[in-house]
Design an enzyme around this catalytic site. Structure first.
Site, short mmCIF file in Angstrom:
data_model
loop_
_atom_site.label_atom_id
_atom_site.label_comp_id
_atom_site.label_asym_id
_atom_site.label_seq_id
_atom_site.Cartn_x
_atom_site.Cartn_y
_atom_site.Cartn_z
CD GLU A 49 -3.20 -0.40 0.20
OE1 GLU A 49 -3.18 0.68 -0.35
OE2 GLU A 49 -4.00 -1.54 -0.37
CB CYS A 50 0.86 4.30 -1.96
SG CYS A 50 -0.64 4.64 -2.28
#
Length: 217
Positions: free
Chosen positions: A210-211
């Site tokens: 995930e960013c």
């Protein structure tokens, strides 16, 4: 920061569980339902592979919907060409949000993109993606947010529902959550949509990581 109005203040409330059960695997039906709420909407894109699908679906239902792109400045040449091609073909109402510093400025002062295990990576992600998105939310003030995330992307996304309600009242709609790459490819073929596989995201580094955008929002 301007607060995003609660959906309950604007029209009849809806049953999330019922909507997810009825339309969670009907992508276009879900898009049409969300547009039918008649609330300000946006669709976000990063012009990664198969992004033309969500853009085509949403603009079929509302041609002038704002399309928000957080251009981090690190995209491949192919991604920029793809963005231009899709924008022309679908006549997108594209809204580009850039970091407050250019890539050249950032690298002159801070050096190359920090590695994932570098303590500076969180600040880098905040600067090139999270802050521009927060700015986009303030300026566009949506009540509905269309996103192309899929359950197969990450463990976090595998736990999501096609429609969810954020604490700030933003209705998050992921019509393609349960789609496979094969489904997306066939949709592109059926509708004559271009595609792009030469894509990188420096805030993620790895496809299954995930960013932070969908954790924060």
């Amino acid at each position: 920061m301007n607060a995003i109005p609660s959906p309950a203040r604007n029209s009849t409330a809806f049953d999330l569980a019922e909507v997810n059960a009825r339309l969670g695997r009907d992508a276009q039906g879900l898009v049409d339902w969300a547009i039918g709420l008649h609330r300000p909407a946006i669709v976000t894109t990063n012009f990664r592979p198969f992004e033309a699908v969500i853009l085509h679906m949403v603009t079929r239902a509302q041609p002038d919907v704002p399309v928000v792109w957080m251009d981090n400045g690190y995209n491949t040449e192919a991604t920029y060409r793809f963005a231009d091609e899709v924008t022309r073909q679908l006549k997108l109402n594209l809204k580009i949000y850039l970091p407050l510093r250019s890539r050249a400025h950032r690298e002159a002062v801070d050096g190359p993109t920090p590695a994932l295990d570098d303590p500076r990576h969180a600040a880098f992600t905040e600067e090139v993606k999270l802050e521009p998105f927060a700015r986009a939310l303030r300026e566009t003030a949506p009540q509905v947010w269309f996103t192309a995330l899929r359950a197969t992307d990450t463990a976090v996304r595998a736990q999501m529902e096609p429609v969810s309600l954020n604490p700030d009242g933003l209705i998050k709609v992921a019509p393609l959550l349960h789609w496979s790459s094969k489904d997306l490819h066939e949709y592109c073929q059926a509708h004559g949509l271009p595609n792009n596989f030469d894509y990188v995201d420096p805030t993620k580094g790895e496809d299954n990581r995930e960013c932070g955008l969908h954790i924060a929002h």
